[in-house]
Design a protein around this motif. Structure first.
Motif, mmCIF file in Angstrom:
data_model
loop_
_atom_site.group_PDB
_atom_site.id
_atom_site.type_symbol
_atom_site.label_atom_id
_atom_site.label_comp_id
_atom_site.label_asym_id
_atom_site.label_seq_id
_atom_site.Cartn_x
_atom_site.Cartn_y
_atom_site.Cartn_z
ATOM 1 N N UNK A 156 0.834 -1.206 0.000
ATOM 2 C CA UNK A 156 0.000 0.000 0.000
ATOM 3 C C UNK A 156 0.862 1.246 0.000
ATOM 4 N N UNK A 157 2.085 1.110 0.460
ATOM 5 C CA UNK A 157 3.005 2.246 0.492
ATOM 6 C C UNK A 157 4.424 1.755 0.320
ATOM 7 N N UNK A 158 5.229 2.561 -0.359
ATOM 8 C CA UNK A 158 6.644 2.275 -0.545
ATOM 9 C C UNK A 158 7.368 3.583 -0.232
ATOM 10 N N UNK A 161 11.122 9.799 -19.276
ATOM 11 C CA UNK A 161 9.955 10.458 -18.694
ATOM 12 C C UNK A 161 9.805 10.063 -17.227
ATOM 13 N N UNK A 162 9.009 10.857 -16.521
ATOM 14 C CA UNK A 162 8.800 10.648 -15.093
ATOM 15 C C UNK A 162 7.324 10.478 -14.782
ATOM 16 N N UNK A 163 7.014 9.465 -13.976
ATOM 17 C CA UNK A 163 5.658 9.294 -13.479
ATOM 18 C C UNK A 163 5.531 10.070 -12.180
ATOM 19 N N UNK A 164 4.868 11.209 -12.221
ATOM 20 C CA UNK A 164 4.788 12.093 -11.057
ATOM 21 C C UNK A 164 4.153 11.356 -9.877
ATOM 22 N N UNK A 165 4.913 11.262 -8.781
ATOM 23 C CA UNK A 165 4.444 10.516 -7.622
ATOM 24 C C UNK A 165 5.141 9.184 -7.463
ATOM 25 N N UNK A 166 6.016 8.837 -8.423
ATOM 26 C CA UNK A 166 6.759 7.588 -8.313
ATOM 27 C C UNK A 166 5.858 6.374 -8.360
ATOM 28 N N UNK A 167 5.974 5.505 -7.365
ATOM 29 C CA UNK A 167 5.151 4.294 -7.338
ATOM 30 C C UNK A 167 3.686 4.592 -7.053
ATOM 31 N N UNK A 222 0.640 6.149 -13.848
ATOM 32 C CA UNK A 222 1.124 5.104 -14.757
ATOM 33 C C UNK A 222 1.537 3.851 -13.992
ATOM 34 N N UNK A 223 2.122 4.006 -12.808
ATOM 35 C CA UNK A 223 2.519 2.834 -12.018
ATOM 36 C C UNK A 223 1.295 2.021 -11.614
ATOM 37 N N UNK A 224 0.234 2.703 -11.243
ATOM 38 C CA UNK A 224 -0.989 2.000 -10.846
ATOM 39 C C UNK A 224 -1.631 1.296 -12.026
ATOM 40 N N UNK A 225 -1.659 1.956 -13.178
ATOM 41 C CA UNK A 225 -2.310 1.362 -14.350
ATOM 42 C C UNK A 225 -1.558 0.132 -14.860
ATOM 43 N N UNK A 226 -0.235 0.139 -14.729
ATOM 44 C CA UNK A 226 0.561 -0.980 -15.231
ATOM 45 C C UNK A 226 0.956 -1.965 -14.118
#
Length: 512
Positions: free
Chosen positions: A49-51, A419-425, A429-433
């Motif tokens: 849930x958190x990293x 490119x950068x996924x704003x918010x990291x993990x 994009x991290x959530x969608x993939x």
């Protein structure tokens, strides 16, 4: 005055309903390459849930949405422990890098519940050394019951003593008592199994034994939701009957999965309510058929079971997230787009690649495998295929500044779009993939029409990945050693973390 009073009441209501847990603290001697993760210990979704990153001075801070009040697994540097958390709390937690989180200190509004829990666990650890479990298992039914009931009485007395001492919330006390019942039921199940395996296959327990077993399950509707050990107990009880069912219904079938058989089996069980069926089926699916490299046919079967047989909306959603995290997005689906930022601050969309196949690489500076093993192979792959496809390197570090530093350092000179996924993990994009810390680095192939062309990979040398690249580009790559592993042991058994052994009843659980 009334207006301000109303606002005050609204503010209190919002705070009381908040599911967010704020986390902050310090790990003396902590490494900035290590991450702190929180995982719900009672649910079927054992994804982090958190990293949270640790700074050079050992301090850390972050937050996450807690699905419910209860036990959460805290993980750091390969070590794990349990903490009790409630939505709306601030968790102030600290420790030493050598022992954290096996040992920790909690202050603030999470203190009293965790002081109670820690004291109870410490007592259990010491008490377990005084109980000769092997001897207990050899006793007759009457002797066994007397022994196990004494264990229950002793531990409950300690729970009540700690309740008076620390004044925890009533719900954490109830959790601890239900946890004790689940542990005792597991021991009872082992006793029954042992008796039937020692030359008496027709062994059956008496009414006193059954009555005690039922007494321990008075809160079964709560226990099935909160305690993985209770689910294990129920599955152990069902196992002989299910084995017979599976043998009878899998004859001449070469492609039937355990999940399919168990879903069919549960439909015939009218004495089990739907909530229990959902949790047990989710448990079995996570254990048996959701794992990296599952054939597309199996993945599709599991998705169908999730859609049709799981009724609880939260469990259904959690299992879908696990599937994406472990297997990737379904091949043939449109690749999700997301908000991305280039080094110069300009926005970027994946759809800009339409008309040409491309590879997505997800990475972060704190993951050592990208620099140690991935980059050398990545250079060769990019140089070989760059005339026929694009490459997009998606950084999921905590800040944009770290993204710029990392991309300039690690990927300098490698053709592709940084490119950068704003918010990291926590980024879109991290959530969608389905990208998590355990899954880095991660590679996904998208075809020229913008559709997913591969499962997610963690190793550029896998023959399947090379075959897909060759097919999409029309090129024929040199053979790569398939035994080159970027991240040993990667591939999460989603039930392994939720089944993390608790101090009072250590037992092996699947590893990552």
């Amino acid at each position: 005055m009334k207006k301000y009073l109303l606002l005050f009441i609204i503010a209190i209501f919002v705070m009381s309903c908040s599911k967010k847990v704020e986390v902050k603290g310090k790990i003396t001697g902590g490494s900035p390459l290590e991450r702190i993760e929180f995982i719900e210990a009672s649910g079927v979704a054992t994804l982090p849930l958190a990293n949270i990153g640790v700074k050079n001075d050992g301090t850390f801070a972050g937050s996450f949405e807690a699905p419910k009040n209860g036990m959460y697994l805290i993980s750091y540097a390969g070590k794990q422990n349990l903490v009790y958390l409630k939505g709306g709390q601030t968790l102030n937690i600290s420790g030493n890098g050598m022992t954290f989180p096996n040992d920790y200190v909690i202050t603030g509004d999470a203190k009293k519940n965790n002081d109670f829990f820690t004291a109870s666990q410490k007592y259990l650890t010491n008490y377990a050394q005084t109980v000769n479990m092997n001897e207990l298992m050899t006793k007759d039914e009457k002797g066994f019951l007397a022994g196990i009931q004494k264990v229950e009485k002793d531990i409950n007395s300690n729970i009540e003593e700690n309740e008076r001492k620390f004044s925890p919330d009533s719900e954490v006390v109830k959790w601890k008592k239900n946890d004790l019942s689940s542990t005792l039921l597991s021991i009872i199940s082992q006793y029954e199994m042992k008796q039937s395996q020692t030359g008496n296959p027709s062994f059956k327990v008496g009414k006193t034994f059954t009555d005690y077993e039922n007494k321990l399950q008075e809160n079964k509707d709560v226990m099935i939701k909160e305690n993985p050990y209770y689910r294990q107990y129920l599955l152990a009880k069902m196992s002989p009957d299910f084995q017979k069912y599976a043998e009878a219904n899998s004859k001449n079938k070469t492609d039937v999965t355990t999940s399919e058989l168990f879903a069919q089996y549960l439909k015939s069980k009218k004495d089990i309510n739907q909530t229990a069926k959902d949790y047990l089926l989710a448990f079995v699916m996570a254990q048996s058929d959701i794992h990296p490299g599952s054939p597309a046919k199996v993945t599709d079967k599991i998705k169908k079971i999730i859609d049709e047989d799981i009724k609880d909306a939260t469990i259904k959603s959690d299992l879908s997230k696990i599937q994406i995290a472990v297997n990737g997005i379904k091949i043939g689906d449109v690749a999700p787009d997301a908000s991305l930022i280039k080094q110069d601050g300009k926005s970027y969309k994946l759809t800009e690649n339409k008309g040409k196949p491309y590879m997505l690489l997800f990475y972060a500076s704190w993951n050592p495998y990208i620099g140690e093993a991935a980059v050398p192979v990545l250079k060769e792959v990019v140089n070989f295929y760059k005339s026929k496809m694009n490459f997009v390197f998606v950084n999921v570090d905590d800040t944009k500044d770290q993204f710029v530093k990392t991309s300039n350092s690690l990927l300098k000179g490698i053709p592709g779009t940084n490119v950068y996924g704003d918010g990291g993990l926590n980024s879109d994009i991290a959530k969608k993939y389905g990208v998590y810390g355990f899954k880095l680095p991660c590679f996904v192939i998208i075809d020229k029409d913008g559709k997913i062309a591969s499962r997610s990979f963690v190793n550029l040398g896998e023959p399947e990945l090379v075959t897909i690249l060759d097919k999409l580009t029309g090129l024929s790559a040199p053979k790569v050693n398939p035994n080159v592993q970027l991240q040993p042991g990667l591939g999460v058994d989603p039930s392994a973390q939720q089944m993390a052994p608790q101090p009072e009843n250590p037992q092996p659980a699947p590893t990552k």
